[in-house]
Write an enzyme that holds these catalytic residues in place. Structure first.
Site, PDB file in Angstrom:
ATOM      1  N   ASN A  39      41.389 -63.115  85.785  1.00 23.46           N
ATOM      2  CA  ASN A  39      42.260 -64.049  86.423  1.00 23.46           C
ATOM      3  C   ASN A  39      42.251 -63.702  87.950  1.00 23.46           C
ATOM      4  OD1 ASN A  39      43.422 -61.602  85.698  1.00 23.46           O
ATOM      5  ND2 ASN A  39      45.554 -62.286  86.527  1.00 23.46           N
ATOM      6  N   GLU A  97      46.080 -52.006  80.687  1.00 21.41           N
ATOM      7  CA  GLU A  97      46.912 -52.805  81.574  1.00 21.41           C
ATOM      8  C   GLU A  97      46.988 -54.038  80.996  1.00 21.41           C
ATOM      9  OE1 GLU A  97      48.887 -51.705  84.092  1.00 21.41           O
ATOM     10  OE2 GLU A  97      48.107 -49.990  84.215  1.00 21.41           O
ATOM     11  N   CYS A 152      49.271 -61.869  85.954  1.00 24.15           N
ATOM     12  CA  CYS A 152      50.032 -61.092  84.787  1.00 24.15           C
ATOM     13  C   CYS A 152      51.410 -60.754  85.315  1.00 24.15           C
ATOM     14  CB  CYS A 152      49.399 -59.936  84.261  1.00 24.15           C
ATOM     15  SG  CYS A 152      48.871 -58.769  85.976  1.00 24.15           S
ATOM     16  N   GLU A 156      48.371 -47.348  86.920  1.00 28.97           N
ATOM     17  CA  GLU A 156      47.317 -47.484  87.991  1.00 28.97           C
ATOM     18  C   GLU A 156      47.823 -47.246  89.222  1.00 28.97           C
ATOM     19  OE1 GLU A 156      45.440 -51.212  87.315  1.00 28.97           O
ATOM     20  OE2 GLU A 156      43.856 -50.162  86.023  1.00 28.97           O
TER      21      GLU A 156
HETATM   22  P1  NAD Z   1      40.706 -60.539  77.281  1.00 27.54           P
HETATM   23  O1  NAD Z   1      41.467 -59.479  76.853  1.00 27.54           O
HETATM   24  O2  NAD Z   1      40.221 -61.680  76.677  1.00 27.54           O
HETATM   25  O3  NAD Z   1      39.476 -59.713  78.268  1.00 27.54           O
HETATM   26  C1  NAD Z   1      39.574 -58.906  79.160  1.00 27.54           C
HETATM   27  C2  NAD Z   1      38.222 -58.247  79.352  1.00 27.54           C
HETATM   28  O4  NAD Z   1      37.967 -57.650  77.970  1.00 27.54           O
HETATM   29  C3  NAD Z   1      36.873 -59.205  79.313  1.00 27.54           C
HETATM   30  O5  NAD Z   1      35.933 -58.716  80.315  1.00 27.54           O
HETATM   31  C4  NAD Z   1      36.596 -59.386  78.077  1.00 27.54           C
HETATM   32  O6  NAD Z   1      35.113 -59.609  78.088  1.00 27.54           O
HETATM   33  C5  NAD Z   1      36.659 -57.947  77.689  1.00 27.54           C
HETATM   34  N1  NAD Z   1      36.797 -57.684  75.994  1.00 27.54           N
HETATM   35  C6  NAD Z   1      37.022 -58.857  75.102  1.00 27.54           C
HETATM   36  N2  NAD Z   1      36.924 -57.977  73.919  1.00 27.54           N
HETATM   37  C7  NAD Z   1      36.459 -56.790  74.215  1.00 27.54           C
HETATM   38  C8  NAD Z   1      36.448 -55.792  73.225  1.00 27.54           C
HETATM   39  N3  NAD Z   1      36.318 -56.065  71.927  1.00 27.54           N
HETATM   40  N4  NAD Z   1      35.833 -54.712  73.648  1.00 27.54           N
HETATM   41  C9  NAD Z   1      35.738 -54.406  75.064  1.00 27.54           C
HETATM   42  N5  NAD Z   1      36.279 -55.367  75.848  1.00 27.54           N
HETATM   43  C10 NAD Z   1      36.528 -56.860  75.370  1.00 27.54           C
HETATM   44  O7  NAD Z   1      41.804 -61.016  78.563  1.00 27.54           O
HETATM   45  P2  NAD Z   1      41.441 -62.360  79.608  1.00 27.54           P
HETATM   46  O8  NAD Z   1      41.734 -63.592  79.004  1.00 27.54           O
HETATM   47  O9  NAD Z   1      40.342 -61.988  80.432  1.00 27.54           O
HETATM   48  O10 NAD Z   1      42.681 -62.269  80.771  1.00 27.54           O
HETATM   49  C11 NAD Z   1      43.975 -62.353  80.539  1.00 27.54           C
HETATM   50  C12 NAD Z   1      44.928 -61.244  80.074  1.00 27.54           C
HETATM   51  O11 NAD Z   1      44.992 -60.318  81.083  1.00 27.54           O
HETATM   52  C13 NAD Z   1      46.399 -61.898  79.966  1.00 27.54           C
HETATM   53  O12 NAD Z   1      47.233 -61.338  78.940  1.00 27.54           O
HETATM   54  C14 NAD Z   1      46.880 -61.016  81.311  1.00 27.54           C
HETATM   55  O13 NAD Z   1      48.523 -60.850  81.157  1.00 27.54           O
HETATM   56  C15 NAD Z   1      46.189 -59.913  81.337  1.00 27.54           C
HETATM   57  N6  NAD Z   1      46.390 -59.110  82.468  1.00 27.54           N
HETATM   58  C16 NAD Z   1      46.866 -58.212  82.683  1.00 27.54           C
HETATM   59  C17 NAD Z   1      46.957 -57.520  83.986  1.00 27.54           C
HETATM   60  C18 NAD Z   1      47.778 -56.228  84.136  1.00 27.54           C
HETATM   61  O14 NAD Z   1      47.563 -55.594  85.278  1.00 27.54           O
HETATM   62  N7  NAD Z   1      48.657 -55.818  83.381  1.00 27.54           N
HETATM   63  C19 NAD Z   1      46.483 -58.053  85.000  1.00 27.54           C
HETATM   64  C20 NAD Z   1      45.595 -59.190  85.004  1.00 27.54           C
HETATM   65  C21 NAD Z   1      45.579 -59.738  83.780  1.00 27.54           C
END
Ligand code: NAD
Length: 481
Positions: A150, A248, A282, A461
């Site tokens: 995002n 996070e 998020c 963080e």
């Molecule tokens: P996602 O969990 O699908 O992917 C995040 C990352 O994890 C990607 O790089 C992905 O390739 C990797 N990944 C996927 N499966 C994995 C595994 N089994 N092992 C290791 N890595 C793996 O999330 P997304 O769809 O990319 O992002 C959206 C989500 O992120 C939303 O839920 C949003 O709220 C959250 N988010 C949270 C914050 C925060 O600071 N809390 C900030 C931004 C986004």
């Protein structure tokens, strides 16, 4: 077609198996570049390169590390517009948002931790005059940083900057949906003279390359930002190996509007907190609670301003809402709009996909959507949608709104609008969230702790919190007499 490459041991390299996945421009729905489809072999090479670089990098003085990170920050600044354009094409966000907000923030992340590390000192605890303790803070070794799609470069640098500043060597994995700016960042690191192996970037599918990055015995810590389900999977495999974990995760943030708010500001900021970056932040306030006495007035003004949001070409200056990052995510957001209708919600703005003319006709666009009439505890109001969709609900009392706001399993951020300072403090104290904004939204000081409670994550963080996470503390006690 442009090929994105991995960055391993100071070089841009093809994935070992030679496989690539299509990388889409969400504004057009067309493939425009290829992203490495890395696997375990690439992860192992990257971890080995990081391990080999660690004795050198960790022995650099903080001043030497700081100088290189500052150079990287300066190069981000120099390439701001090119990075912003790449981010906009890769992610779908408006170019101006990346140009004025996110890429400058990536620069600040590098600058902030490059300077913070110079002030990160050992603590000492005297026990009267008969003993003294001092606490060493040493880097961990090889750490893995995994980031989402995002805010690609913004969140990528938010993790790697403190990790590198503290003297760790990093294996980083950006999202497969937005690999481009991390690739451009690798080129910047080479230009800045970052020694080989200090930062390694493995591109590809999380499910394929993630397990090696999170379970390898040489990886000491995993810093992850992404969805709650993925966080759970990572915790399942990494926690039994006793790796340090920072998670996070998702959010479903309440935006609480009391009748005694500064009305104009509350409406304008609520439009921003609902739809900035297509609602794909998020921290966006996706559940708007409005005190009943101003509900109709708020709704009317809010809808009038939402109607002015132009959904359009992310590269166009007038666009306020760009494309949704991927087809899969577009379908997920649309499915939640359908669910909201099934649950009895009335769509009072948007609620449909938008088809733009010409080469944008196959892009993934959704009109800013506002839904009313839903129960606070229906699925639409409990689950994360992460798109340009908000619900709006009236409330009658502080107790009621707190109960509704705290009803989800998430607890990342909350926003409160009131001119009554006592009420603001009282409600902030009772909201289940790691971050509370009063009369503002997304006002960030990089020194403050950042993170969530409940299913929004574990750990914090930002500032010293990040530097503490990326270091091990060792207490040394000396008896003096
Ligand atoms: P996602 O969990 O699908 O992917 C995040 C990352 O994890 C990607 O790089 C992905 O390739 C990797 N990944 C996927 N499966 C994995 C595994 N089994 N092992 C290791 N890595 C793996 O999330 P997304 O769809 O990319 O992002 C959206 C989500 O992120 C939303 O839920 C949003 O709220 C959250 N988010 C949270 C914050 C925060 O600071 N809390 C900030 C931004 C986004």
């Amino acid at each position: 077609m442009q090929k994105i490459l991995n960055y391993i041991n100071g070089q841009l390299v093809e994935p070992v198996a030679g496989n690539y996945i299509d990388n889409y421009n969400p504004a057009t729905g067309k493939v425009y570049s290829l992203c490495p489809d890395s696997d375990e072999q690439d992860a192992i090479l990257a971890i080995a390169a990081a391990k080999a670089a660690f004795p050198i990098w960790s022995q650099y003085t903080t001043n030497q590390r700081s100088a290189i990170l500052l150079k990287i920050a300066a190069l981000i600044d120099l390439n701001n517009d090119a990075l912003a354009q790449a981010e906009s094409i890769d992610q779908g966000k408006p170019f101006w948002l990346a140009q004025k907000g996110e890429i400058p923030r990536a620069q600040s992340n590098m600058h902030f931790f490059a300077t913070a590390i110079e002030h990160f000192a050992s603590e000492s605890h005297a026990m009267g005059d008969h003993a003294i303790n001092y606490t060493l803070k040493t880097p961990l070794g090889v750490v893995t940083c995994i980031s989402p799609w995002n805010l690609p470069l913004y969140l990528f640098t938010w993790k790697i900057a403190p990790a590198l500043a503290a003297g760790n060597c990093v294996v980083a994995k950006p999202s497969e949906i937005t690999p481009m700016t991390a690739y451009l960042f690798a080129k910047i690191c080479m230009e800045a003279g970052l020694p080989p192996g200090v930062l390694n970037i493995v591109q590809g599918l999380g499910t394929k390359v993630g397990p090696a990055l999170t379970t390898h015995p040489d990886v000491k810590a995993v810093s992850f930002t992404g969805g709650t389900k993925t966080g759970e999977q990572i915790a399942k495999v990494a926690a039994p190996l006793f790796k340090k974990l920072s998670l996070e995760l998702g959010g479903k943030n309440p935006n609480i509007i009391f009748a005694d708010c500064d009305f104009k500001k509350a409406v304008a900021e609520s439009v921003r907190s609902s739809f900035t970056n297509q609602g794909e932040i998020c921290l966006c306030g996706s559940r708007i609670f409005v005190e009943r006495s101003i509900y109709d007035q708020f709704k009317t003004e809010f809808l009038a301003q939402v109607a002015n949001l132009i959904v359009g070409d992310p590269l166009h200056a007038a666009t306020k809402v760009g494309a949704i990052a991927s087809k899969i995510h577009f379908e997920k957001v649309m499915s939640y709009i359908a669910l909201a209708k099934e649950e009895g919600g009335q769509i009072i703005a948007g609620g449909h996909a938008v088809t733009l003319p010409g080469e944008l006709s196959e892009g993934y666009y959704i009109a800013p959507t506002v839904i009313e009439g839903l129960a606070y505890n229906c699925r639409t109001n409990l689950e994360e949608i992460f798109g340009p969709v908000v619900t709006i609900m009236p409330f009658d009392s502080e107790e009621e709104v707190l109960q509704m706001a705290n009803a989800t399993q998430y607890g990342l951020a909350a926003t409160i609008w009131t001119e009554n300072v006592t009420k603001a403090h009282r409600v902030a104290a009772q909201i289940q969230a790691g971050i509370v904004w009063i009369n503002c939204w997304l006002l960030r000081d990089l020194r403050t702790p950042f993170g969530g409670v409940k299913q929004s994550g574990v750990g914090r963080e930002g500032g010293w919190e990040a530097l503490r996470f990326f270091t091990e503390q060792k207490n040394v006690c000396i008896k003096l007499n």
